[in-house]
Design a protein around this motif. Structure first.
Motif, PDB file in Angstrom:
ATOM      1  N   THR A  80       0.830  -1.206   0.000  1.00 34.98           N
ATOM      2  CA  THR A  80       0.000   0.000   0.000  1.00 34.98           C
ATOM      3  C   THR A  80       0.865   1.256   0.000  1.00 34.98           C
ATOM      4  N   TYR A  84       0.527   4.720  -2.047  1.00 37.55           N
ATOM      5  CA  TYR A  84       0.492   6.029  -1.402  1.00 37.55           C
ATOM      6  C   TYR A  84       1.554   6.954  -1.991  1.00 37.55           C
ATOM      7  N   SER A  96      -4.829  13.238   2.723  1.00 37.29           N
ATOM      8  CA  SER A  96      -4.368  11.868   2.533  1.00 37.29           C
ATOM      9  C   SER A  96      -5.280  11.093   1.591  1.00 37.29           C
ATOM     10  N   SER A  97      -5.661   9.861   1.981  1.00 35.83           N
ATOM     11  CA  SER A  97      -6.426   8.995   1.094  1.00 35.83           C
ATOM     12  C   SER A  97      -7.796   9.572   0.760  1.00 35.83           C
ATOM     13  N   ASP A 257      -0.313   6.700   6.360  1.00 30.52           N
ATOM     14  CA  ASP A 257      -1.376   7.636   6.035  1.00 30.52           C
ATOM     15  C   ASP A 257      -1.110   9.009   6.640  1.00 30.52           C
ATOM     16  N   ALA A 260       0.963  11.259   4.520  1.00 38.41           N
ATOM     17  CA  ALA A 260       0.218  11.802   3.383  1.00 38.41           C
ATOM     18  C   ALA A 260      -0.719  12.932   3.801  1.00 38.41           C
ATOM     19  N   VAL A 412      -7.187   3.467  -1.633  1.00 38.20           N
ATOM     20  CA  VAL A 412      -5.944   4.054  -2.154  1.00 38.20           C
ATOM     21  C   VAL A 412      -5.368   3.170  -3.261  1.00 38.20           C
TER      22      VAL A 412
END
Length: 499
Positions: A80, A84, A96-97, A257, A260, A412
């Motif tokens: 993941t 990202y 973020s996501s 996360d 991000a 994501v």
């Protein structure tokens, strides 16, 4: 023209517009972060929770094979993380996501991801603050021979043998105090918070090296036999136990996360955010595996269940002396402070991004012009986190955080091939940045499968609570977000101009 309901649900917000929004609405967040403090934000949000606390929850499920649980969680997080990193390069915005989903799969899916993130960050902050209480109590016991009274360090709502129990007159006061300290620091500004966090992270890593060095002196290979739980054991047998434990510890990879979420406050987001994500993941995985192996080698698996301040107790048992436990408890107190600080920070930045898009009230996007931090937002988050941490048993929280994290990670991963198709091979600026290796389908596909594998290992109670939370999220979107969305208002204005 008027949009249909389907068009409204799947409308997307371009990455270019997201970058422009910061300065145009509600005051912009200051770009003060470089690569090192950004990486430390990720490490600070990650190392601490999975090692200091969740082994007590995970080892009874998997036995000595819990080391495979950490490895499985790390591999899933690694897949993941690559997704990202590419999305952070293409959409370097706060949120973020949530922001990634809004730019790719549409507004409704983005709001659902936002709900997952709010669950993830809010409960993670509460859970880590609760664990801080155990190590603080251990530190006080070893330092001055005094313990916090049980009624002031135990929650009102607990998980007992017969289900939920209410202990009237009890409150877990230390986590509330911790949340207040984090709130004050975050209100002062992001740069100051990031500097404080970086110092605490360096101390944390040194403490974990200290733990591993001493614990390995008591290493006994027999503690790894049998490696897997039997079918009739207290936890699940074989790989089922490993999967269940991996689902429990997975939330500790929340730091990916968190990095991000800081895209809008990073000086060079398209370079530093992807590098920060990958660097943090490598550091975290190495330390998790080192400490997990050392802890399992120093203590039989059956001793982990219900053990408060577990790593400190291990050192005390290995050495027969109190001072190593004292040092580790002091380090844990500092470490968990940084985890709680960063998770509350992440929660506020996600709310900031959602509010700026009009999907929740404007209160959450107002930024203090002097500190460049969202003060009201931070106060609201801190109050909610403090209430949960002070009144609820952490047993209810671990798996719920993992569920929110895994669902967000799945979205994501889906977003990577979607944004490749929308933007082409290179980013919109024409500069080739970080790209997921082996094309847009292999790694994201493996990431989705790995996340689903861990989701299936979570408890039925987790599914039930998550379904209730998602129902609330859907009602909120259709009751407020759909109508007040800035994209919806922009479309309405355009429609009026054409008539």
């Amino acid at each position: 023209m008027n949009q249909t309901l389907g068009q409204k649900l799947f409308r997307t917000k371009t990455s270019e517009r997201k970058l422009d929004d910061a300065s145009a609405h509600g005051g912009g967040l200051g770009r003060t972060l470089g690569l090192f403090p950004l990486t430390m934000i990720g490490v600070g949000a990650t190392i601490g929770t999975g090692i200091f606390f969740t082994m007590v929850e995970a080892v009874p499920k998997a036995g000595p094979a819990v080391v495979l649980s950490f490895l499985l969680a790390a591999i899933t997080a690694g897949l993941t993380a690559l997704c990202y990193a590419e999305l952070a390069d293409r959409v370097p915005a706060s949120g973020s996501s949530y922001s990634f989903a809004y730019a790719t799969v549409g507004e409704f899916a983005a709001f659902i991801v936002a709900a997952c993130l709010l669950l993830e960050y809010g409960l993670a902050a509460s859970a880590t603050a609760i664990g801080w209480s155990d190590y603080l109590n251990n530190f006080l016991q070893n330092a001055i021979g005094w313990q916090i009274p049980d009624a002031l360090r135990s929650p009102m709502i607990v998980s007992g043998k017969n289900g939920v129990e209410l202990h009237a007159g009890h409150i877990n006061l230390p986590p509330i105090l911790l949340v207040i300290m984090c709130c004050v620091l975050l209100i002062r500004g992001t740069k100051e918070s990031a500097t404080t966090n970086a110092i605490m992270v360096v101390i944390k890593l040194a403490i974990l090296v200290f733990f591993a060095a001493i614990a390995l002196t008591g290493f006994d290979i027999n503690n790894f036999h049998p490696f897997f739980n039997g079918a009739d054991s207290h936890g699940a047998g074989g790989m089922a136990g490993v999967t269940a434990a991996a689902g429990t510890v997975f939330f500790s990879f929340i730091g990916i996360d968190t990095i991000a979420t800081a895209g809008e406050e990073t000086r060079n987001p398209t370079r530093d955010v992807p590098l920060g994500i990958l660097a943090a993941l490598i550091i975290v995985t190495v330390f998790y595996m080192l400490v997990a192996i050392a802890a399992m080698g120093a203590q039989p698996a059956h001793m982990f269940e219900g053990q408060e301040a577990g790593l400190a107790v291990i050192l005390q048992n290995v050495t027969g002396k109190a001072w190593p436990a004292l040092v580790l408890s002091a380090g844990a107190v500092i470490s968990v402070f940084s985890v709680t600080l960063v998770t509350i920070y992440g929660q506020t930045r996600i709310l900031y991004a959602i509010s700026r898009d009009g999907l929740i009230p404007k209160t959450f996007q107002r930024v203090n012009p002097r500190t460049q931090s969202p003060v009201a937002n931070t106060l609201i988050v801190s109050v909610v986190v403090g209430i949960v941490a002070g009144l609820v048993d952490s047993t209810f929280l671990w798996d719920m955080v993992s569920m929110g994290t895994l669902v967000a990670f799945i979205v994501v991963s889906i977003a990577v091939p979607v944004i490749r198709r929308k933007q082409g091979k290179d980013s919109s600026s024409g500069r080739k940045g970080f790209r997921v290796p082996f094309g847009p389908y292999l790694v994201p596909g493996l990431s989705i499968l790995a996340c689903l594998y861990l989701v299936f290992g979570l408890s039925k109670v987790t599914y039930t609570v998550f379904a209730v939370w998602m129902t609330v999220a859907v009602l909120t979107y259709f009751g407020y977000g759909l109508r007040n969305s800035r994209l919806n208002k922009a479309n309405s204005q355009q429609t009026e101009l054409t008539h």
